[in-house]
Design a protein around this motif. Structure first.
Motif, PDB file in Angstrom:
ATOM      1  N   LEU A 215      15.433   1.957   8.554  1.00  0.00           N
ATOM      2  CA  LEU A 215      15.732   1.042   7.597  1.00  0.00           C
ATOM      3  C   LEU A 215      17.094   0.123   8.139  1.00  0.00           C
ATOM      4  O   LEU A 215      17.129  -1.123   8.011  1.00  0.00           O
ATOM      5  N   LEU A 357       2.391  14.531   3.090  1.00  0.00           N
ATOM      6  CA  LEU A 357       1.217  13.716   2.466  1.00  0.00           C
ATOM      7  C   LEU A 357       0.123  14.901   2.351  1.00  0.00           C
ATOM      8  O   LEU A 357      -1.040  14.553   1.807  1.00  0.00           O
TER       9      LEU A 357
ATOM     10  N   VAL B 480      -0.339   8.400  -0.341  1.00  0.00           N
ATOM     11  CA  VAL B 480       0.537   7.419   0.398  1.00  0.00           C
ATOM     12  C   VAL B 480       1.204   6.636  -0.691  1.00  0.00           C
ATOM     13  O   VAL B 480       2.338   6.079  -0.428  1.00  0.00           O
ATOM     14  N   LEU B 483       4.483   8.288  -1.501  1.00  0.00           N
ATOM     15  CA  LEU B 483       5.381   8.095  -0.312  1.00  0.00           C
ATOM     16  C   LEU B 483       6.094   6.576   0.060  1.00  0.00           C
ATOM     17  O   LEU B 483       7.079   6.366   0.143  1.00  0.00           O
ATOM     18  N   PHE B 486       8.539   5.759  -2.439  1.00  0.00           N
ATOM     19  CA  PHE B 486       9.804   6.779  -1.941  1.00  0.00           C
ATOM     20  C   PHE B 486      10.530   5.940  -0.991  1.00  0.00           C
ATOM     21  O   PHE B 486      11.725   5.880  -1.309  1.00  0.00           O
ATOM     22  N   ILE B 487       9.768   5.529  -0.018  1.00  0.00           N
ATOM     23  CA  ILE B 487      10.299   4.507   1.083  1.00  0.00           C
ATOM     24  C   ILE B 487      11.023   3.392   0.498  1.00  0.00           C
ATOM     25  O   ILE B 487      12.084   2.944   0.815  1.00  0.00           O
ATOM     26  N   LEU B 490      14.208   4.235  -1.125  1.00  0.00           N
ATOM     27  CA  LEU B 490      15.290   4.463  -0.043  1.00  0.00           C
ATOM     28  C   LEU B 490      15.748   2.907   0.443  1.00  0.00           C
ATOM     29  O   LEU B 490      16.644   2.656   0.719  1.00  0.00           O
ATOM     30  N   PHE B 491      14.587   2.078   0.662  1.00  0.00           N
ATOM     31  CA  PHE B 491      14.814   0.860   1.128  1.00  0.00           C
ATOM     32  C   PHE B 491      15.820  -0.175   0.086  1.00  0.00           C
ATOM     33  O   PHE B 491      17.003  -0.533   0.556  1.00  0.00           O
ATOM     34  N   LYS B 638      13.732  10.007  -8.055  1.00  0.00           N
ATOM     35  CA  LYS B 638      13.752  11.553  -8.452  1.00  0.00           C
ATOM     36  C   LYS B 638      12.156  11.956  -8.737  1.00  0.00           C
ATOM     37  O   LYS B 638      12.074  12.822  -8.202  1.00  0.00           O
ATOM     38  N   CYS B 641      10.483  12.096  -5.496  1.00  0.00           N
ATOM     39  CA  CYS B 641      10.793  13.452  -4.903  1.00  0.00           C
ATOM     40  C   CYS B 641      10.075  14.687  -5.550  1.00  0.00           C
ATOM     41  O   CYS B 641       9.688  15.725  -4.834  1.00  0.00           O
ATOM     42  N   LEU B 644       6.609  14.800  -4.472  1.00  0.00           N
ATOM     43  CA  LEU B 644       6.593  15.174  -2.964  1.00  0.00           C
ATOM     44  C   LEU B 644       6.873  16.574  -2.673  1.00  0.00           C
ATOM     45  O   LEU B 644       6.516  17.287  -1.959  1.00  0.00           O
TER      46      LEU B 644
END
Lengths: 599, 761
Positions: A215, A357, B480, B483, B486-487, B490-491, B638, B641, B644
């Protein structure tokens, strides 16, 4: 964990013997608990209430003694009565557990009385108690210093490329944090809510740091596009200094800190395009100068590679700006570094993301297919379906499968064989046996599982549930190597392992009463459910006293193995004497127990 | 040596083509090199001539001259078969195309100068085809070809960006009305419309015409077979194209006055150009590609051509060479024109490298898929072409299908509509920014594009979620979504970090902000984002409700109440299905929310700056926004996470505990071990459990009961392993194989290690 299981066993035993026994055993247990905690965790004993067990909240007490009653038909009423009397004790215990859990530090996300920072501090103290993590912490502090310096130089030189390169230093910081997390994870055991343990935290940390750096690279790309429109002046004063400081620092960090998770991922993930190009170049170079082959041909470390390449492009930038005043080169090399960062990190984030995953690792599929094909050729197995295999952390496989079997097949036998096949590859395995139309009575009643009493009351031996194979292995080295491979009529007869260690007794071949004439081993399960094991165990258990010895020894081994489950699975047929049952606990505990319960 | 290190067994020399040693080919190589040098000379000469002669006249003379010579040599009419009428028509088309391409090429020459034209235009077909293969097909032929393509592109970019040619200024003073013909005028206006300098326009033009040339050569191969040989075609083609150009030339010479003083002095240069560029090169190329392989021919030719072009460019305008030149022109200002620059030299080096890489025959051999092993143990490959395995979809169909998929479901539809709105706003902003030449607007537009990437990610995840389960993704693609959430979290963290850093630097040194343009843009952005919030808030409150029960605090007062969602030990109401938490939508929602906050912050700080002149308001606002984004994203991270990390789902924890208690009470169950329950995706909670039962109980009944109980608790993908005592007996009986002993001892060792490992650590 260990003393928890001991405690539990003792508790259930105590319940069987009444409240008095319970109190005594609790005292014994408490003493033992402290010793064992002092033994196993010198440094952080107090912070580890959770190590006392990966056990369910609901203690399966009051179950075992229910079975002590008449075997033929458990009377519901009497069972209930026993349960009521037990449940008070149980509740009390449960509350105690709750307290330990709440005070414990295992649940990073559960609300406790402690503040978040307090917990973090605790965990940090725990990690820093290890000598090895000091070095990581030292490098982390250096890294922070270096990053701050570099960021200042970035803003003073106004160079985008240096900023992109600084992000690699920040990535180093992330990887150090990952390293810390991995050492934390290695100290933690599975808890009740995180039943698979914390191995995945490592994977998550790797994934998060690679995604974060990507990123950041995306951000660099965006800034670069904006810079292409209006290229500001770049001051080259600190550019080269910053480059070499960052390069030196990154390389030193890479060389001196052994970063287990990232080393694993960079090995396991597919190679990045940077690596491929370097490999291609060096291969053609080795074609010219063969002497370099030992240096150039092995797979390059992607991190070293990207650090080198970034430094190279920064040097080029410096030269071009100094000589020709091409300020746009700075932006171009920032784009190049960002693209290289993408290229390097993408395979790793794909790899760790696939672990997250819950996918089947593709390199293992071939092996799994072979095993599943083997399983589906076992006698009685009709099909294997709903198979899910995935990795828990880096490397350890978990999985579940549903096996549909013929109606007249022996479920436990098939289960044992399927588990036996898959267990070497899949460490956390659950196999559900499925039968069509099981309510309909069988035509041949001989093979129905309920009609076969597997053990006579004579063989009173104790078995620990999961640690059983090692148990018998370690306890009875002279035991019979009896393998039972149920085979299709065409397949060869079962093989016997003659030269496995600890084997000096001739293998015993069963005179199996075949239920079809043309299938010699078809109904083995029935036969050796009863007789062979009896015989073999009778070798190991000539007397009750010997049985106790076996139990102590065996479960000592099982306990040393640290098998995830601490529940003991015991079957006491008839009235097995109490000391025998206590043989299942920790050797240390069992000594004391033995003294207590032997009048 | 090469064989030893080559990756593929098949490429090991024996199977590929056999290269003739260089020694036998020396004279051909020398011939090729000399020809190429002469050609470079010819091109330089023609650049000088083109300054005085009109381009159409120039091409006409070239074609005519070569046609005369070729007619003399080839005798296309007297030899060979008779050409039918249909073939004449084809020939005519062919000639027209070749005229257009040479027009473009020579026009590019007038724009860029001879050196750059040679670098860009004179690549052999092999190189260009390999380049296009790398760029547009998946199997380009290994990393080396990719490298060559990258070098080629970098070289072109170098010419475009780093070649500060002085001619730009010269061309700019070129009066627009001065152009000699309608054609050149049209081209000039086209280039001017693109908004680039003439020389850069020339680079683009040359690249395009290079591609056209290659395509033309490939297409004309069939015609050359029909006509009877490439040489005959070439001769006829020159003749026909000179006839095609004849009327235009007549009209031109009638309408415009020529700048040429004396045609007689131009005869010699023209003759030289015709000989070197048109005739000699053609014949030598034909001979060399017959005697050597085409790749090698291309490699040597390119190296010779580019090096000689570099040398000539250095010495052409030199005073020494001026005296030698046939043209008795006074050395005017030409000497500053199209000089060598660093960019040109770098790009020439890159072009040489890339053409030698791209023209080298592919070492990799054919890509085969391993099908198995022969009885001898050698691997067997399947060499079916990629074309047979990949059934490529047509693009419109693909777009239609994916659109249909997107619009099928609520979530992806919402994201898609909002993405369209956002993109429309972004492009309006960008265009307006370009129109008014406002840098702030353009950079804001890019910022919006940056933000759109999060939306694209969310859209893609929402699409993928519905894919069918495969062998690899055995539980389906539902995870997916988590995930992606989550991404996205983070972004947002990264964005918050950058905003924070930026605002801290601004706090230390508040810059002067031009607030004129900011307000309308931020109001527009606010409106767009408000639409987004309205669209997504439904989804979010939907998701937020079910997950809020785990953490009983609302995050940041965003105006959506977290419903209490009474849930206790009896909470069967939110079992399977339903609207589980959708991390993806939450991530997208938070993103939109952050954008909205940003717009609001900009508006507020603009007002403050305008009214009170508080420049410090802007960084403080940014700080505030960064903190808000950070705080709002923590719950999302949170939760993601926890999922995951395979935590037992918090909202089902109590149910699961009571279910386990119930399982214990089932008649015949002794105990259980290894209960694992985790949320796989929004609507799937998976679980595995091992049960120990009494030996006289039917397993299937227990499985049925346990499955029912756990299904009530929300677990909808369950595996139950039912173990009786017999199982352990079988296991102990089975575990005597060598493998197991090995595994067991290893296990024991690791456990031992763990045990005292805990002491150490």
């Amino acid at each position: 964990m260990t003393s928890r299981s001991v405690e539990q066993r003792m508790r259930s035993a105590a319940k069987a013997n009444g409240a008095d026994g319970y109190r005594k055993s609790k005292m014994a247990m408490d003493g033992m608990m402290s010793t064992s905690s002092g033994l196993s965790y010198h440094n952080a004993g107090d912070f580890y209430p959770r190590k006392f067990g990966p056990k369910p909240d609901v203690v399966p007490s009051g179950v075992t003694e229910r079975k002590v009653g008449p075997l033929d038909k458990p009377d519901m009423v009497s069972v209930d009565v026993i349960n009521v009397s037990d449940s008070e004790v149980h509740l009390h215990r449960k509350k105690h557990e709750q307290d330990t859990y709440v005070l414990g530090t295992i649940h990073p996300f559960r609300k406790t009385h402690r503040s978040v920072f307090g917990k973090l501090l605790q965990e940090f103290r725990l990690v820093s108690s290890d000598r090895r993590s000091w070095r990581i912490l030292l490098f982390g502090a250096l890294n922070l210093l270096c990053t701050g310096c570099l960021l200042m130089w970035c803003s003073s030189t106004n160079s985008m490329a240096l900023t992109a390169y600084t992000y690699l230093t920040i990535f180093d910081l992330f990887s150090l944090i990952t390293c810390l997390i991995s050492s934390w994870v290695s100290m933690k055991k599975p808890s009740q809510v995180f039943s698979f343990g914390f191995d995945r935290l490592e994977v998550l940390a790797v994934f998060a740091s690679t995604v974060l750096i990507q990123l950041g690279a995306l951000f660099i790309l965006k800034e670069s596009v904006e810079r292409f429109m209006e290229q500001p002046e770049v001051h080259t004063g600190r550019l080269l200094v910053g480059t070499f400081v960052a390069l030196f620092f990154n390389l030193v960090t890479l060389m001196s800190v052994r970063n287990k998770p990232f080393a694993y991922v960079s090995e396991a993930a597919s190679s990045s395009w940077l690596q491929e190009h370097v490999a291609d170049l060096s291969r053609s170079l080795c074609g010219i100068i063969p002497g370099l082959s030992s240096v150039l041909l092995p797979r390059m470390n992607p991190f070293v590679l990207i650090n080198m390449a970034g430094a190279l492009s920064l040097c080029t930038t410096y030269m071009l700006i100094e000589i020709n005043n091409y300020n746009a080169v700075d932006t171009a090399s920032a784009v190049a570094i960002a693209l290289m960062t993408f290229g390097t990190m993408y395979p790793m984030s794909v790899y760790s993301g696939k672990v997250l995953l819950q996918t089947t690792p593709s390199h293992i599929i071939g092996q799994l297919d072979k095993l599943l094909r083997e399983v589906s050729t076992l006698d009685g197995v009709l099909e294997v379906r709903n198979e899910h295999f995935w990795t828990v952390g880096f490397g350890s496989l978990a999985g579940s499968a549903h096996v549909r079997i013929r109606r007249d097949a022996n479920e436990q036998l098939v289960l044992a064989h399927v588990t036996n096949r898959l267990l070497p590859l899949v460490s956390t395995l659950t196999v559900q046996i499925f039968k069509d139309d099981w309510t309909r009575p069988l035509l041949t009643g001989t093979l129905s599982p309920s009609s076969v009493p597997p053990m006579g009351p004579a063989d009173g031996y104790t078995l620990s549930s999961s640690s059983l194979p090692p148990l018998l292995m370690s306890s009875g080295g002279e035991l019979d190597p009896l393998t039972s491979t149920p085979s299709k009529p065409t397949s060869p007869p079962p093989e016997f392992a003659f030269d496995t260690p600890g084997r000096n007794v001739q293998p015993m071949v069963l005179p199996a009463p075949g239920h079809h004439a043309h299938r010699p081993y078809g109904s083995l399960g029935l036969a050796y459910g009863a007789s062979p094991y009896t015989g073999m165990l009778n070798q190991g258990l000539p007397r009750p006293g010997g049985g106790l010895g076996l139990g102590v020894q065996g479960l000592g081994a099982g306990y040393g193995l640290g098998v995830p489950s601490s529940q003991s699975y015991r079957t006491a047929y008839g009235g097995a004497p109490a000391p025998l049952r206590f043989g299942t606990s920790n050797p240390l505990a069992s000594q004391s127990q033995y003294r207590q319960y032997r009048p | 040596m090469e064989d030893k290190y080559s990756s593929n067994v098949l490429s090991g020399g024996k199977l590929g083509m056999v290269e003739v040693p260089n020694s036998r080919l020396t004279r051909y190589i020398v011939l090729l090199v000399v020809t190429k040098i002469l050609k470079a000379l010819g091109i330089f000469e023609s650049y000088d001539i083109l300054k005085v002669v009109h381009i159409v006249q120039f091409i006409f003379i070239l074609k005519l001259g070569s046609a005369v010579i070729l007619l003399f040599f080839q005798k296309p009419f007297s030899s060979g078969k008779v050409i039918s009428k249909r073939q004449w028509i084809k020939l005519l088309k062919h000639a027209v195309f070749s005229c257009v391409i040479s027009l473009l090429g020579f026009f590019g020459l007038t724009l860029c100068g001879p050196l750059r034209t040679l670098l860009l235009f004179e690549h052999s077909d092999v190189v260009v085809i390999a380049l296009l293969g790398v760029l547009f097909t998946s199997s380009g032929g290994g990393p080396s070809k990719t490298r060559g393509a990258a070098l080629f592109i970098i070289a072109v970019i170098c010419l475009l960006l780093f070649d500060n040619d002085d001619l730009m200024a010269k061309m700019a003073e070129h009066p627009e009305g001065h152009h000699d013909s309608a054609l050149t005028h049209f081209l000039y206006t086209a280039i001017a419309f693109l908004g680039v300098a003439d020389h850069k326009g020339g680079v683009v033009l040359l690249v395009v015409s290079l591609c056209l040339k290659v395509g033309f050569h490939t297409a004309s191969r069939k015609l050359s077979v029909e006509i009877g040989g490439a040489k005959r075609l070439y001769a006829l083609d020159n003749l026909v194209s000179s006839m095609v150009l004849l009327p235009w030339v007549i009209v031109l010479s009638a309408t415009t006055e020529s700048k040429v003083e004396s045609w007689s002095s131009l005869v010699l240069p023209f003759g030289m150009i015709v000989f070197s560029v048109m005739i000699l090169e053609f014949y030598v190329d034909a001979i060399c590609s017959a005697k050597m392989e085409t790749p090698r021919c291309a490699r040597y030719g390119a190296i010779a051509l580019f090096l000689s072009a570099l040398l000539l460019a250095n010495f052409w305008t030199h005073p020494l060479t001026d005296q030698l030149r046939s043209m008795s022109k006074p050395p005017q200002q030409v000497s500053t024109e199209h000089v060598l620059s660093g960019g040109v030299i770098v790009s020439a080096v890159f072009f040489i490298m890339s053409s030698s890489i791209l023209s080298s025959p592919s070492k990799k051999g054919q890509q085969g898929t391993l099908v198995g092993y022969s009885p001898e143990g050698t691997p067997l490959y399947n060499f079916m072409g990629d074309a047979l395995q990949h059934t490529s979809q047509s693009l419109p169909r693909f777009i239609k299908d994916s659109l249909k998929q997107i619009l099928e479901e609520y979530d992806s539809r919402q994201i898609f509509y909002f993405l369209c709105l956002n993109l429309a706003f972004t492009f309006v902003e960008l265009f307006y920014g370009v129109w008014t030449n406002s840098l702030g607007l353009i950079s804001d537009g890019f910022h919006m594009l940056f933000d759109c990437s999060a939306l694209v990610l969310g859209l893609f995840a929402a699409l993928m979620t519905r894919w069918k389960a495969t062998r690899i993704f055995s539980y389906g693609y539902g995870r997916v979504e988590i995930l992606s959430g989550f991404i996205n979290g983070l972004f947002l963290m990264v964005i918050a970090f950058f905003v924070f850093v930026e605002s801290v630097t601004r706090l230390l040194d508040p810059p002067n902000i031009n607030t004129d343009m900011l307000t309308p843009v931020s109001v527009g952005g606010l409106l767009v984002n408000l639409v987004g919030i309205c669209a997504f808030s439904h989804a979010h409150s939907h998701g937020g409700k079910s997950c809020s029960s785990s953490h009983g605090h609302s995050h940041g007062g965003h105006g959506h109440g977290h419903g209490g969602h009474g849930h206790g030990g009896h909470g069967h109401s939110h079992g399977s299905g339903g609207g589980g938490m959708n991390a993806n939508m939450r991530g997208v929602y938070l993103h939109v929310l952050a954008d909205t906050l940003g717009s609001v912050g900009v508006i507020i700080s603009t007002i403050l700056i305008r009214q009170f002149g508080w420049l410090i308001a802007d960084p403080i606002c940014s700080l505030f926004i960064a903190t808000l984004i950070f705080l709002s994203v923590i719950p999302l991270l949170k939760d993601a996470c926890e999922v995951l990390l395979l935590r037992t789902p918090p909202e089902n924890e109590k149910d699961l505990n009571s279910a386990l208690e119930k399982i214990e009470k089932i008649e015949g169950v002794l105990s259980y071990r290894d209960p694992h329950f985790w949320r796989h995706s929004a609507n799937m909670i998976a679980g595995t459990i091992h049960l120990q039962i009494m030996s006289d109980v039917v397993e299937q009944r227990i499985i049925q009961q346990v499955t029912a109980i756990l299904k009530d608790a929300g677990v909808n993908n369950l595996s139950v392993q039912v173990e009786k005592e017999a199982y352990f007996q079988h296991m102990s009986g089975l575990s005597t194989g060598f493998q197991e002993v090995l595994a067991m001892t290893q296990q024991m060792e690791t456990m031992k290690y763990l045990k005292d490992g805990t002491c150490i650590m």
